[in-house]
Design an enzyme around this catalytic site. Structure first.
Site, PDB file in Angstrom:
ATOM      1  CE1 TYR A   1       1.218  -0.317   4.333  1.00  0.00           C
ATOM      2  CE2 TYR A   1       0.187   1.833   4.370  1.00  0.00           C
ATOM      3  CZ  TYR A   1       1.022   0.898   4.949  1.00  0.00           C
ATOM      4  OH  TYR A   1       1.661   1.191   6.117  1.00  0.00           O
TER       5      TYR A   1
ATOM      6  CE  LYS B   1       3.257   3.349   3.149  1.00  0.00           C
ATOM      7  NZ  LYS B   1       3.427   3.489   4.594  1.00  0.00           N
TER       8      LYS B   1
ATOM      9  CG  LEU C   1       8.367   2.534   4.659  1.00  0.00           C
ATOM     10  CD1 LEU C   1       7.904   1.263   3.968  1.00  0.00           C
ATOM     11  CD2 LEU C   1       7.182   3.414   4.978  1.00  0.00           C
TER      12      LEU C   1
HETATM   13  N1  PLP Z   1       7.996   3.922   8.843  1.00  0.00           N
HETATM   14  C1  PLP Z   1       6.829   3.263   8.962  1.00  0.00           C
HETATM   15  C2  PLP Z   1       6.824   1.914   9.621  1.00  0.00           C
HETATM   16  C3  PLP Z   1       5.647   3.817   8.459  1.00  0.00           C
HETATM   17  O1  PLP Z   1       4.484   3.147   8.566  1.00  0.00           O
HETATM   18  C4  PLP Z   1       5.692   5.109   7.861  1.00  0.00           C
HETATM   19  C5  PLP Z   1       4.486   5.737   7.322  1.00  0.00           C
HETATM   20  O2  PLP Z   1       3.394   5.288   7.479  1.00  0.00           O
HETATM   21  C6  PLP Z   1       6.925   5.779   7.787  1.00  0.00           C
HETATM   22  C7  PLP Z   1       8.057   5.149   8.265  1.00  0.00           C
HETATM   23  C8  PLP Z   1       7.018   7.143   7.158  1.00  0.00           C
HETATM   24  O3  PLP Z   1       6.860   7.091   5.747  1.00  0.00           O
HETATM   25  P1  PLP Z   1       6.329   8.352   4.934  1.00  0.00           P
HETATM   26  O4  PLP Z   1       7.230   9.483   5.289  1.00  0.00           O
HETATM   27  O5  PLP Z   1       6.475   7.938   3.518  1.00  0.00           O
HETATM   28  O6  PLP Z   1       4.917   8.591   5.362  1.00  0.00           O
END
Ligand code: PLP
Length: 352
Positions: free
Chosen positions: A30, A144, A200
């Site tokens: 997602y 993700k 992530l």
């Molecule tokens: N790490 C995790 C586990 C996340 O679920 C998210 C965002 O939902 C992030 C980091 C931050 O990612 P982004 O800056 O793309 O929202």
């Protein structure tokens, strides 16, 4: 209004098979894309990360880039909010239950939007509480994946203690938080763990690193020891919805020392402000008269705008110029009219 497998409909009408592998195994990926003033923020980067997640789980991308862009735009215009989060999900589709990925299934494609809720003024001003927990998730946190049970358990353990986040450590090092990336500040230098399969690759993480670089703020991307996290002068979490949020209490103790202990630190405040400015951006092809044309439009709607404060940044290859304007507006209508005129200007490619 949502989108499911080629059709737009109210969410109550959306139905999927109970054999969908997303439902049975969490076999899907997602994205969450923030939308400011009906413009998706860093859409290309989100779609590139979607592609990386799909590749990692051997799922063919059901849509080319242009189709995703069209779907995201339709979802944005079909929903009532100016600022939204667009959630999009692809699962492998429905099949008889069997662990190994079956071939040739029709993937399930789902998009929905909700109002973008960023941290309240109180949270921005005072920061938030977090706890440190062992990162007991799997070893492919770079994907993700919709299989978020580990993240949900960790976030619940944090919520049980009145905290907004669980900050995670694995083998003595900081990884990330249950739904955000983590930065710390030590002796004036911002430290961020490098991208790896254990975190992530956040889109906001990248934006923050670009901001640090563009403003010559000392920073290092390198492994961060748990002891450095626990003795940090500042801690912040970043994500598309939290943006840049200070953690001011860790495991019940104030973060930092001296007069800023337990309050958002100076570097966090600066980066938060720069991030807000970054969103208020006008982009166009690099050409003579572009900045002047933008100044004229801005001055028409905000007469006390000082052109000397206009921020300018060329893109990496120099083809585009991005302008940051700090405008004091007395009403939402004033900003909306400025935004509309900038969007309609032939030299302007994008307004955020
Ligand atoms: N790490 C995790 C586990 C996340 O679920 C998210 C965002 O939902 C992030 C980091 C931050 O990612 P982004 O800056 O793309 O929202």
């Amino acid at each position: 209004m949502i989108h499911l497998n080629g059709e737009f409909m109210p969410i109550e009408q959306a139905k999927i098979s109970v054999l969908d592998r997303g439902f049975i195994f969490g076999d899907g990926v997602y994205e969450v894309i923030p939308v400011y003033s009906r413009r998706p923020f860093r859409l290309e980067e989100h779609l590139a990360r979607l592609q990386a997640s799909l590749d990692a789980i051997r799922l063919a991308n059901p849509n080319p880039l242009a189709k995703w862009t069209e779907l995201v735009e339709k979802i944005i215009s079909g929903n009532p909010w100016e600022d939204q989060t667009v959630y999009l999900q692809v699962t492998r589709g429905a099949a008889k239950r069997d662990h190994a990925f079956p071939k040739g299934l029709k993937p399930t494609v789902f998009l929905m939007a909700s109002e973008l809720v960023t941290p309240s003024a109180d949270l921005v001003e005072n920061g938030a509480r977090a706890i440190v927990l062992p990162d007991f998730r799997w070893l492919r946190c770079d994907i993700k994946s919709t299989s978020l049970l580990g993240n949900c358990m960790l976030r619940t353990l944090a919520a049980d203690q009145g905290c907004v986040e669980a900050i995670l450590v694995r083998d003595g090092e900081l990884t990330e938080a249950s739904a955000s990336n983590v930065f710390i500040v030590k002796n004036g230098t911002v430290l961020a763990p490098p991208k790896s399969q254990l975190i992530l690759p956040g889109i906001t993480y990248d934006v923050v690193l670009e901001i640090l670089h563009a403003n010559a703020l000392p920073h290092e991307v390198r492994p961060v020891a748990e002891s450095e996290l626990r003795s940090a002068d500042e801690i912040w979490v970043t994500s598309s919805s939290r943006e840049v949020l200070a953690i001011t209490t860790l495991d019940g103790k104030p973060v930092g020392t001296g007069k800023d202990a337990g309050k958002p630190g100076p570097v966090c405040k600066r980066v938060h402000a720069l991030y807000q400015q970054y969103k208020a951006k006008v982009m166009g092809k690099t050409q003579a008269g572009f900045a002047q044309a933008v100044i004229e439009v801005v001055k028409r709607h905000a007469p006390d705008f000082d052109p000397a404060t206009l921020g300018m940044r060329p893109s990496r290859e120099g083809k585009y110029l991005s302008l940051t304007c700090n405008v004091r507006a007395v009403s939402r209508e004033q900003l909306d009219e400025l935004y509309r005129e900038l969007c309609d200007h032939p030299m302007v490619t994008m307004v955020l």
